[in-house]
Write a protein that holds these residues in place. Structure first.
Motif, PDB file in Angstrom:
ATOM      1  N   PRO A  22       0.845  -1.188   0.000  1.00  0.00           N
ATOM      2  CA  PRO A  22       0.000   0.000   0.000  1.00  0.00           C
ATOM      3  C   PRO A  22       0.882   1.240   0.000  1.00  0.00           C
ATOM      4  N   ARG A  40       2.524   4.406   1.222  1.00  0.00           N
ATOM      5  CA  ARG A  40       2.853   4.873   2.578  1.00  0.00           C
ATOM      6  C   ARG A  40       2.818   6.387   2.694  1.00  0.00           C
ATOM      7  N   ARG A  44      -5.677   5.992  -3.819  1.00  0.00           N
ATOM      8  CA  ARG A  44      -6.359   5.074  -2.897  1.00  0.00           C
ATOM      9  C   ARG A  44      -7.068   3.959  -3.666  1.00  0.00           C
ATOM     10  N   GLY A  85      -4.397   1.529  -2.811  1.00  0.00           N
ATOM     11  CA  GLY A  85      -4.679   1.471  -1.389  1.00  0.00           C
ATOM     12  C   GLY A  85      -3.669   2.308  -0.620  1.00  0.00           C
ATOM     13  N   ALA A  94      -1.751   2.953   3.139  1.00  0.00           N
ATOM     14  CA  ALA A  94      -1.461   2.382   4.450  1.00  0.00           C
ATOM     15  C   ALA A  94      -2.367   3.034   5.493  1.00  0.00           C
ATOM     16  N   ASP A  95      -2.667   2.304   6.553  1.00  0.00           N
ATOM     17  CA  ASP A  95      -3.581   2.820   7.574  1.00  0.00           C
ATOM     18  C   ASP A  95      -3.096   4.145   8.159  1.00  0.00           C
ATOM     19  N   ASP A  96      -1.773   4.275   8.282  1.00  0.00           N
ATOM     20  CA  ASP A  96      -1.215   5.497   8.862  1.00  0.00           C
ATOM     21  C   ASP A  96      -0.474   6.306   7.803  1.00  0.00           C
ATOM     22  N   ALA A  97      -0.967   6.290   6.573  1.00  0.00           N
ATOM     23  CA  ALA A  97      -0.299   6.989   5.475  1.00  0.00           C
ATOM     24  C   ALA A  97      -0.175   8.479   5.783  1.00  0.00           C
ATOM     25  N   ASN A 151      -3.439  14.936   5.822  1.00  0.00           N
ATOM     26  CA  ASN A 151      -3.185  15.069   7.251  1.00  0.00           C
ATOM     27  C   ASN A 151      -1.918  15.845   7.581  1.00  0.00           C
TER      28      ASN A 151
END
Length: 428
Positions: free
Chosen positions: A108, A110, A135, A139, A141-144, A169
């Motif tokens: 995924p 990062r 995305r 996909g 990463a969960d904390d991308a 973010n």
């Protein structure tokens, strides 16, 4: 005008890469979860990032040689294909091309970094749509980490809230200076105080990580001007500050003004003094350096995307003139937005050239880049002459003693001031 692209071998029309550059689709991706420490030669542990280049600016800053264009520079040069109005669609086409080229890559994404130019000249919805393409295709990463650069005058609270809701973010504002006369020399159009207000607006929108970019050594800038800029930046409350010495690039308006004697050239001693002032002010405010020109209040505040560059990870650069690196293959896109859009519209890769790095090239690049980091570079990368030079640098106070004893070359504060020379000695 923007600097020229390097030479290289042709990029295949379909953009395909050598099989050796790609990770196996059956390989588990179990590298360091922070993405910070990994084996650059092990495809499974290398993080994958995306850089998205937005080449548009409202005006051209006098010191800038980036691949950027104002609206007037695109008139009569493929303006329909190069339009800001359809740019998000064009860049999305390259993201889809990346999916075809990378195939069943199990990693995924990062990090995503949207740079320019001025990305925030596009509607926030366009930046969110570009992120959405990554995305959808790869996909996240969960904390991308998802960053965009922004001009302080091109955003407002509603714009920032839309970015945050869309998955961004981290944000980086170009402040450069708090002094109006310094901004004028740089041809920056924002007003003093606006970048600091942007930090507060970004925090209110929910951005956890905020960077301010500063430049020191502008002709006519005094030590007190630089201190005022640092104090203004710190007072705004970012968790990351980048401070770069002004480099006068040939072909820029600033270079022409200096050549005509309109403004003075700043010498290296002044740059060194300004760097020491930055280190003093930033460290007193709780910032630690982690790369020669970058400081953060915590490990979480460091720019992971830039660390991918510095540590030789994999990233795909989408957009005109963007550079990419995957598995030791480096390539770069055509520079003009019209030519870029035309290639993708014709079903071709926009790549202008590429090179396959030999092991020796990668070794040298690791020294060049990793030595600039707080963790330094392994002494095992050095050849005998380089190791002898490292011992001399240690004796001269340019490398820290304790890390050296543990097998790493880490710059001291004085070493940071002379980093380019230390690197040259270690790679010889």
């Amino acid at each position: 005008m923007p600097s020229a692209l390097p030479d290289g071998e042709p990029v295949p029309d379909d953009g395909s890469l050598p099989a050796s550059a790609l990770p196996s689709p059956t390989t588990a991706v179990d590298g360091d979860p922070s993405g910070r420490f990994y084996d650059a030669y092990d495809a499974a542990s290398r993080p994958l990032g995306f850089y998205l280049h937005v080449p548009y600016c409202a005006t051209r800053c006098g010191y800038c040689d980036f691949n950027t264009y104002t609206a007037t520079e695109l008139v009569g040069s493929g303006g329909v294909l190069a339009s800001r109005d359809n740019y998000a669609d064009t860049l999305t086409d390259e993201v889809r091309l990346a999916r075809k080229v990378l195939g069943d890559d199990p990693r995924p994404v990062r990090t995503v970094f949207v740079g320019g130019g001025t990305p925030t000249l596009l509607p926030a919805a366009d930046l969110v749509r570009m992120l959405g393409a990554i995305r959808d295709e790869f996909g996240l990463a969960d904390d991308a980490e998802v960053t965009t650069e922004a001009n302080p005058e091109s955003v407002d609270p509603a714009y920032l809230a839309e970015l945050r809701a869309g998955g961004f973010n981290r944000i980086s504002f170009g402040m450069q200076s708090a002094r109006q006369h310094v901004l004028k020399v740089l041809d920056r159009t924002h007003t003093p105080g606006r970048p600091e207000a942007c930090v507060a607006e970004a925090r209110a929108a929910g951005f956890q990580h905020v960077n301010l970019d500063l430049i020191y050594g502008t002709p006519g800038e005094s030590d007190d001007d630089w201190r005022a800029s640092l104090d203004a930046a710190l007072g705004a409350g970012p968790d990351h500050v980048s401070a770069y010495a002004l480099i006068v690039e040939e072909g820029t308006q600033l270079a022409r003004r200096i050549r005509r004697g309109e403004v003075p050239m700043t010498d290296d001693d002044v740059h060194a003094d300004r760097y020491l002032i930055a280190e003093e002010r930033l460290s007193a405010a709780g910032f630690d350096w982690y790369e020669v020109s970058n400081w953060a209040t915590s490990d979480a505040g460091r720019c992971l995307h830039n660390e991918l560059y510095w540590r030789g990870a994999d990233w795909w650069g989408a957009g005109p003139g963007a550079h990419s690196h995957v598995g030791g293959v480096r390539w770069w896109n055509v520079k003009h937005p019209g030519a870029y859009a035309a290639a993708l519209a014709g079903g071709r890769s926009p790549g202008a050239g590429r090179e396959v790095l030999a092991d020796e090239d990668r070794r040298v690049e690791r020294i060049l880049l990793e030595l600039r980091l707080r963790e330094g570079c392994p002494l095992s990368l050095l050849k005998p002459d380089g190791l002898a030079a490292a011992r001399t640098a240690l004796a001269n106070g340019l490398l820290e003693a304790d890390p050296f004893a543990e097998g790493r070359a880490v710059l001291t504060l004085r070493g940071r001031l002379l980093a380019d020379g230390v690197v040259r000695d270690l790679v010889d």
